[in-house]
Design an enzyme around this catalytic site. Sequence first.
Site, PDB file in Angstrom:
ATOM      1  N   ASP A  72      11.288  -9.971 -10.200  1.00  0.00           N
ATOM      2  CA  ASP A  72      10.116 -10.840 -10.087  1.00  0.00           C
ATOM      3  C   ASP A  72       9.158 -10.660 -11.257  1.00  0.00           C
ATOM      4  O   ASP A  72       9.314  -9.747 -12.069  1.00  0.00           O
ATOM      5  CB  ASP A  72       9.381 -10.574  -8.760  1.00  0.00           C
ATOM      6  N   ASP A 141       4.564  -3.985   3.931  1.00  0.00           N
ATOM      7  CA  ASP A 141       4.773  -5.023   4.957  1.00  0.00           C
ATOM      8  C   ASP A 141       6.236  -5.450   5.049  1.00  0.00           C
ATOM      9  O   ASP A 141       6.555  -6.461   5.678  1.00  0.00           O
ATOM     10  CB  ASP A 141       3.880  -6.243   4.661  1.00  0.00           C
TER      11      ASP A 141
HETATM   12  C1  GLP Z   1       5.687  -5.098  -5.602  1.00  0.00           C
HETATM   13  C2  GLP Z   1       7.051  -5.548  -6.095  1.00  0.00           C
HETATM   14  C3  GLP Z   1       8.156  -5.082  -5.189  1.00  0.00           C
HETATM   15  C4  GLP Z   1       8.000  -3.619  -4.875  1.00  0.00           C
HETATM   16  C5  GLP Z   1       6.688  -3.395  -4.186  1.00  0.00           C
HETATM   17  C6  GLP Z   1       6.446  -1.945  -3.762  1.00  0.00           C
HETATM   18  O1  GLP Z   1       5.143  -5.941  -4.669  1.00  0.00           O
HETATM   19  N1  GLP Z   1       7.135  -6.955  -6.262  1.00  0.00           N
HETATM   20  O2  GLP Z   1       9.409  -5.328  -5.814  1.00  0.00           O
HETATM   21  O3  GLP Z   1       9.068  -3.169  -4.080  1.00  0.00           O
HETATM   22  O4  GLP Z   1       5.661  -3.780  -5.079  1.00  0.00           O
HETATM   23  O5  GLP Z   1       5.917  -1.235  -4.822  1.00  0.00           O
HETATM   24  P1  GLP Z   1       5.753   0.335  -4.869  1.00  0.00           P
HETATM   25  O6  GLP Z   1       7.099   0.862  -5.184  1.00  0.00           O
HETATM   26  O7  GLP Z   1       4.780   0.568  -5.971  1.00  0.00           O
HETATM   27  O8  GLP Z   1       5.270   0.765  -3.545  1.00  0.00           O
END
Ligand code: GLP
Length: 263
Positions: A72, A141
Amino acid sequence: MRVIIKDNAVDISAWVAGYIAYSIKRAKPTAKKPFVLGLPTGSTPLGVYKELIKLYQNKKVSFEHVVTFNMDEYIGLSPEDKNSYHYFMHENFFNYININPKNIHILDGQTKDYAKECEDYENAIKAYGGIDLMLGGIGTDGHIAFNEPFSSLTSRTRIKTLAPSTIKDNSRFFDNDISKVPTQALTIGIGTIMDAKEVIIMATGENKAEAIHQAIEGNINHLWPVTVLQMHRYGIIACDKAAAKKLAPPTIDYFQNIEKMGG
Ligand code: GLP
């Protein structure tokens, strides 16, 4: 589903990196038939990237014939913006390995034509014969990539408006200022993730415990997008003990025992 639980974030990162390196080597990729790897951003995979860089430096893995597709990108951020996922991937991974820049694919959050960008991305994945191994993180979430709760479980690459909880979670990268977080992103779909030949969803820390509980013990429901992994033939959840905290003891016993027995 396979579930791997390790004591801490360092250990689970080493396991995931080792699994990725092993999968690349097993495929014996060539220029004509490269290994196609799906990659996430976020804090969770940072340890995996560090470990993969070490494995590359120690000549245990080569990325010469690896093609990557990131999950993304935020809408509106330039690749030079420190909060863009383009910047993140180069700073934390691509700059330190022998990947051919032509083999790196990340959605263009500055495109003028979102629909075309997303369609082209899906077609590029198809042209390579699909994603061999998709690594993903997970939101508190239960979102995967930027597929927020109530995303269609068969969704494809598209523009998505971020949930307030995601904007709040991710504001830590934007001076803790919610107003600075882009409200939309381009993201591969849940269907795109499910089409990968193998999927690893990784989680560390207690704040992911509810999402991991839902992923493994909950019902498949668009409220928790990650639960769709239960429908994947080769889905792996890789987490640390803190993220596994809400799993029932018999669930943990089952998965730990099966790993001990050789999977
Ligand atoms: C963002 C990304 C996700 C990721 C999530 C969790 O929203 N688009 O791909 O899994 O964050 O991030 P973190 O690993 O920093 O908790």
